[in-house]
Scaffold this active site. Structure first.
Site, PDB file in Angstrom:
ATOM      1  N   GLU A  24     -11.550  -6.856  -1.381  1.00 33.18           N
ATOM      2  CA  GLU A  24     -11.333  -5.927  -2.503  1.00 33.18           C
ATOM      3  C   GLU A  24     -10.147  -4.990  -2.288  1.00 33.18           C
ATOM      4  OE1 GLU A  24     -13.091  -5.645  -5.627  1.00 33.18           O
ATOM      5  OE2 GLU A  24     -11.248  -4.505  -5.877  1.00 33.18           O
ATOM      6  N   GLY A  64      -3.857   4.993  -0.279  1.00 29.85           N
ATOM      7  CA  GLY A  64      -4.409   6.199   0.352  1.00 29.85           C
ATOM      8  C   GLY A  64      -5.586   5.810   1.218  1.00 29.85           C
ATOM      9  N   THR A 104      -3.736   4.545   8.559  1.00 32.86           N
ATOM     10  CA  THR A 104      -4.095   5.239   7.312  1.00 32.86           C
ATOM     11  C   THR A 104      -5.449   4.750   6.788  1.00 32.86           C
ATOM     12  OG1 THR A 104      -1.749   5.322   6.814  1.00 32.86           O
ATOM     13  CG2 THR A 104      -3.233   5.799   4.991  1.00 32.86           C
ATOM     14  N   VAL A 105      -5.584   3.435   6.637  1.00 35.24           N
ATOM     15  CA  VAL A 105      -6.803   2.906   6.015  1.00 35.24           C
ATOM     16  C   VAL A 105      -7.974   2.896   7.008  1.00 35.24           C
ATOM     17  CG1 VAL A 105      -7.814   0.976   4.747  1.00 35.24           C
ATOM     18  CG2 VAL A 105      -5.403   1.516   4.450  1.00 35.24           C
ATOM     19  N   VAL A 165      -6.034  -5.489  -3.392  1.00 31.66           N
ATOM     20  CA  VAL A 165      -5.376  -5.286  -4.691  1.00 31.66           C
ATOM     21  C   VAL A 165      -5.826  -3.959  -5.279  1.00 31.66           C
ATOM     22  CG1 VAL A 165      -5.057  -6.215  -7.024  1.00 31.66           C
ATOM     23  CG2 VAL A 165      -5.339  -7.779  -5.103  1.00 31.66           C
ATOM     24  N   LYS A 205      -0.060  -8.947  -4.589  1.00 31.75           N
ATOM     25  CA  LYS A 205      -1.263  -8.505  -5.303  1.00 31.75           C
ATOM     26  C   LYS A 205      -1.499  -9.337  -6.565  1.00 31.75           C
ATOM     27  CE  LYS A 205      -0.833  -3.821  -3.515  1.00 31.75           C
ATOM     28  NZ  LYS A 205      -0.231  -2.494  -3.772  1.00 31.75           N
ATOM     29  N   GLU A 232       7.416   4.466   1.908  1.00 30.06           N
ATOM     30  CA  GLU A 232       7.744   4.271   3.324  1.00 30.06           C
ATOM     31  C   GLU A 232       9.193   4.693   3.564  1.00 30.06           C
ATOM     32  OE1 GLU A 232       5.723   2.982   5.682  1.00 30.06           O
ATOM     33  OE2 GLU A 232       4.072   2.706   4.259  1.00 30.06           O
ATOM     34  N   GLY A 236       4.869  11.161   0.926  1.00 24.73           N
ATOM     35  CA  GLY A 236       4.103  10.122   1.621  1.00 24.73           C
ATOM     36  C   GLY A 236       3.722   8.958   0.725  1.00 24.73           C
ATOM     37  N   GLY A 277      -5.952  -0.998  -4.123  1.00 19.96           N
ATOM     38  CA  GLY A 277      -6.620  -0.054  -3.210  1.00 19.96           C
ATOM     39  C   GLY A 277      -8.031   0.296  -3.618  1.00 19.96           C
TER      40      GLY A 277
HETATM   41  N1  NAP Z   1      -1.952   2.433   3.373  1.00 18.47           N
HETATM   42  C1  NAP Z   1      -2.571   2.164   2.220  1.00 18.47           C
HETATM   43  O1  NAP Z   1      -2.747   3.033   1.349  1.00 18.47           O
HETATM   44  C2  NAP Z   1      -3.099   0.762   1.959  1.00 18.47           C
HETATM   45  C3  NAP Z   1      -3.725   0.466   0.737  1.00 18.47           C
HETATM   46  C4  NAP Z   1      -4.259  -0.815   0.543  1.00 18.47           C
HETATM   47  C5  NAP Z   1      -4.161  -1.758   1.544  1.00 18.47           C
HETATM   48  N2  NAP Z   1      -3.520  -1.448   2.711  1.00 18.47           N
HETATM   49  C6  NAP Z   1      -3.470  -2.459   3.759  1.00 18.47           C
HETATM   50  O2  NAP Z   1      -4.306  -2.030   4.825  1.00 18.47           O
HETATM   51  C7  NAP Z   1      -3.821  -2.509   6.083  1.00 18.47           C
HETATM   52  C8  NAP Z   1      -3.647  -1.320   7.034  1.00 18.47           C
HETATM   53  O3  NAP Z   1      -2.690  -0.458   6.492  1.00 18.47           O
HETATM   54  P1  NAP Z   1      -2.411   0.993   7.121  1.00 18.47           P
HETATM   55  O4  NAP Z   1      -1.540   1.682   6.142  1.00 18.47           O
HETATM   56  O5  NAP Z   1      -3.667   1.639   7.538  1.00 18.47           O
HETATM   57  O6  NAP Z   1      -1.556   0.593   8.419  1.00 18.47           O
HETATM   58  P2  NAP Z   1      -1.091   1.549   9.613  1.00 18.47           P
HETATM   59  O7  NAP Z   1      -1.240   2.967   9.200  1.00 18.47           O
HETATM   60  O8  NAP Z   1       0.219   1.060  10.054  1.00 18.47           O
HETATM   61  O9  NAP Z   1      -2.169   1.268  10.760  1.00 18.47           O
HETATM   62  C9  NAP Z   1      -2.232   0.079  11.478  1.00 18.47           C
HETATM   63  C10 NAP Z   1      -3.217   0.243  12.628  1.00 18.47           C
HETATM   64  O10 NAP Z   1      -3.367  -1.014  13.265  1.00 18.47           O
HETATM   65  C11 NAP Z   1      -3.283  -0.843  14.664  1.00 18.47           C
HETATM   66  N3  NAP Z   1      -2.760  -2.045  15.287  1.00 18.47           N
HETATM   67  C12 NAP Z   1      -1.592  -2.691  15.033  1.00 18.47           C
HETATM   68  N4  NAP Z   1      -1.474  -3.773  15.820  1.00 18.47           N
HETATM   69  C13 NAP Z   1      -2.574  -3.810  16.597  1.00 18.47           C
HETATM   70  C14 NAP Z   1      -3.038  -4.688  17.618  1.00 18.47           C
HETATM   71  N5  NAP Z   1      -2.325  -5.745  17.995  1.00 18.47           N
HETATM   72  N6  NAP Z   1      -4.216  -4.412  18.201  1.00 18.47           N
HETATM   73  C15 NAP Z   1      -4.936  -3.330  17.831  1.00 18.47           C
HETATM   74  N7  NAP Z   1      -4.558  -2.464  16.858  1.00 18.47           N
HETATM   75  C16 NAP Z   1      -3.394  -2.701  16.267  1.00 18.47           C
HETATM   76  C17 NAP Z   1      -2.356   0.335  14.847  1.00 18.47           C
HETATM   77  O11 NAP Z   1      -2.649   0.862  16.136  1.00 18.47           O
HETATM   78  P3  NAP Z   1      -1.831   2.053  16.820  1.00 18.47           P
HETATM   79  O12 NAP Z   1      -1.711   3.160  15.815  1.00 18.47           O
HETATM   80  O13 NAP Z   1      -2.689   2.438  17.936  1.00 18.47           O
HETATM   81  O14 NAP Z   1      -0.520   1.470  17.214  1.00 18.47           O
HETATM   82  C18 NAP Z   1      -2.787   1.241  13.702  1.00 18.47           C
HETATM   83  O15 NAP Z   1      -3.882   2.023  14.067  1.00 18.47           O
HETATM   84  C19 NAP Z   1      -2.516  -3.233   5.747  1.00 18.47           C
HETATM   85  O16 NAP Z   1      -2.768  -4.609   5.645  1.00 18.47           O
HETATM   86  C20 NAP Z   1      -2.105  -2.666   4.403  1.00 18.47           C
HETATM   87  O17 NAP Z   1      -1.325  -3.566   3.621  1.00 18.47           O
HETATM   88  C21 NAP Z   1      -2.987  -0.214   2.953  1.00 18.47           C
END
Ligand code: NAP
Length: 449
Positions: free
Chosen positions: A145, A319, A28-29, A148, A221, A206, A203, A150
């Site tokens: 940044e 997001g 997502t990010v 916390v 956070k 989770e 969405g 987003g």
């Molecule tokens: N989602 C939000 O709105 C949000 C907001 C603020 C902060 N965050 C933080 O941002 C971070 C990412 O969140 P997200 O929601 O984007 O997570 P996500 O959608 O689950 O994406 C994780 C990504 O990491 C890749 N990955 C996992 N293990 C890996 C490895 N060993 N080697 C290479 N790639 C690997 C996955 O690859 P594959 O897809 O190829 O398996 C996937 O592309 C987290 O720490 C989360 O807490 C998220």
């Protein structure tokens, strides 16, 4: 670090570098960050005055992805070590999510003398001190940044804009999922499960919502925010955490009668003896307070300073693209420092930290909201009042909404301000009463401005 080629823009007398960017994680990010970078490339370039080039992208399944929308050739790999050790990469963005992998990547990046940007709140809350130590040892930047709120730039506001302030408290609605659920329950009068199902459909939540609805996400956070506001180490184990699963729509009806509403508040405030109280819990807050106006999946933070008073900031807490903006803002800050040849400032805003000194939360004197659901019978009020009286707790009011079922009858008592530990003890006794149809619910009233 390898020297990078110096370039000179036509309208600039200052030599600048080309900086290489590597992004690990394409979820997502990660995808949101790359989309924002592709769209805002020119603006970012103009802001920076130096050339920021995406060099390599990594995710486990990257070879199966269509990345034509990037509009530029870029190296791809499923091995994050190749990003870390790519000589063309100066700044690595870590967005993998899994804590153990994120920690391994972060330490490897810093130890390789490269700059790191991460969105992983758990990593920063639990290993922040070590990350700072390693980034200092290698004189590289550390951007946090996006950890916390987003896309809401609260950490920059605390570290830069309010660096002259002495904070007395910080309160936040830091989890969009729980705020969406609570404000939908409030707006439509629906049950917790209905609002949760809708949040999952849209969405915002989770499939397993535990991390959000039980308050754990907000605890990481607020730990980061508290360290940033007060320059004091905060351990996750020291934060009492209470979620929102026991909140019922009837609580909003009573809250409104009392000119209050309910929000999951993550807070940190100074207490006597320079101790810090840090908590995550649902609270009754005045309907006129700033955080009461934070609706849906939005995040809101109220910073209380002893000179500047109250500063509030609201925005998107999650997001892909909104968080991507926060990630890129860190990249821009680091790139500016590199281009200017200046040393990198500490991400937590303090050069010296105080050791953890946490105040016991139940020493607080608070007025409370007590909701009981009973199987109706004579003498209920008398037995509850007797327990409260034994613990020297004064009752302020007793409220009951009309038209409730006799076998599942909610009523509310508001209790005058007293030490929370006394109320907690009384609650343990009340919880054992045979006519209770549900465990009692106790919420503190807050005087949030
Ligand atoms: N989602 C939000 O709105 C949000 C907001 C603020 C902060 N965050 C933080 O941002 C971070 C990412 O969140 P997200 O929601 O984007 O997570 P996500 O959608 O689950 O994406 C994780 C990504 O990491 C890749 N990955 C996992 N293990 C890996 C490895 N060993 N080697 C290479 N790639 C690997 C996955 O690859 P594959 O897809 O190829 O398996 C996937 O592309 C987290 O720490 C989360 O807490 C998220």
């Amino acid at each position: 670090m390898n020297p990078s080629p110096r370039i000179r823009f036509a309208n600039s007398a200052r030599p600048v570098r080309t900086l290489g960017l590597g992004v690990i994680g394409l979820g997502t990010v990660g995808t949101g960050t790359l989309k924002v970078l592709a769209e805002h490339r020119r603006e970012i370039q103009r802001r920076l005055g130096c050339n920021l080039q995406l060099k390599v992208i990594c995710s486990r399944s990257v070879h199966k992805r269509d990345l034509s929308w990037l509009g530029q050739p870029v190296k791809i790999t499923s091995d994050w070590r190749k990003v870390v050790h790519d000589p063309e990469v100066h700044i690595v963005v870590e967005l993998v999510g899994v804590l153990s992998t994120a920690r391994a990547i972060a330490f490897a990046v810093l130890d390789a003398g490269k700059h790191l940007v991460t969105a992983n709140k758990q990593l920063v809350a639990e290993h922040g001190a070590e990350l700072v130590e390693r980034s200092r040892a290698h004189n590289v930047g550390l951007g946090i940044e996006a950890c916390v709120a987003g896309g809401t730039p609260v950490l920059h506001a605390v570290r830069e804009g309010l660096a002259g302030e002495n904070f007395t408290a910080v309160y936040g609605i830091l989890n969009g999922t729980t705020n969406y659920i609570l404000t939908e329950m409030e707006r439509r009068g629906c049950a917790f499960n209905e609002a949760l199902a809708e949040a999952q459909e849209k969405g915002y939540a989770e499939p397993d919502p535990t991390f959000d609805v039980e308050g754990y996400d907000a605890s990481y956070k607020i730990a980061i925010l508290a360290m940033m506001c007060f320059g004091q180490a905060v351990r996750i184990v020291d934060i009492p955490v209470e979620g929102i699963t026991h909140i019922d729509q009837v609580d909003f009806a009573y809250a409104h009668r009392l000119n209050h509403t309910l929000r999951l508040i993550a807070g940190a405030r100074r207490r006597a003896g320079n101790r810090l109280e840090v908590f995550v819990r649902p609270m009754m807050i005045p309907t006129a307070s700033r955080l009461a106006g934070v609706m849906g999946a939005t995040n809101g933070i109220l910073l209380v300073g002893n000179k500047g008073g109250n500063t509030s900031i609201t925005g998107r807490g999650a997001g892909g693209e909104a968080t991507g903006v926060a990630v890129l803002s860190d990249v821009v800050q680091i790139a500016r420092s590199i281009a200017a040849g200046s040393s990198i400032s500490t991400p937590f805003g303090y050069e010296n930290w105080n050791p953890p000194r946490i105040a016991a939360p139940d020493e607080n004197v608070v007025a409370t909201y007590l909701r009981l659901v009973v199987r109706d019978r004579p003498g209920i009020l008398g037995r509850v009042c007797a327990i409260l009286g034994r613990h020297r707790i004064n009752i302020d009011s007793v409220l009951q909404e009309p038209d409730c079922k006799k076998q599942h009858l909610p009523f509310v008592m508001t209790l005058e301000a007293t030490k929370e530990k006394h109320v907690t003890r009384a609650l343990k006794e009340i919880a054992r009463l045979p006519f209770l149809a549900e465990p009692p619910l106790l919420l503190p009233f807050s005087d949030l401005p």
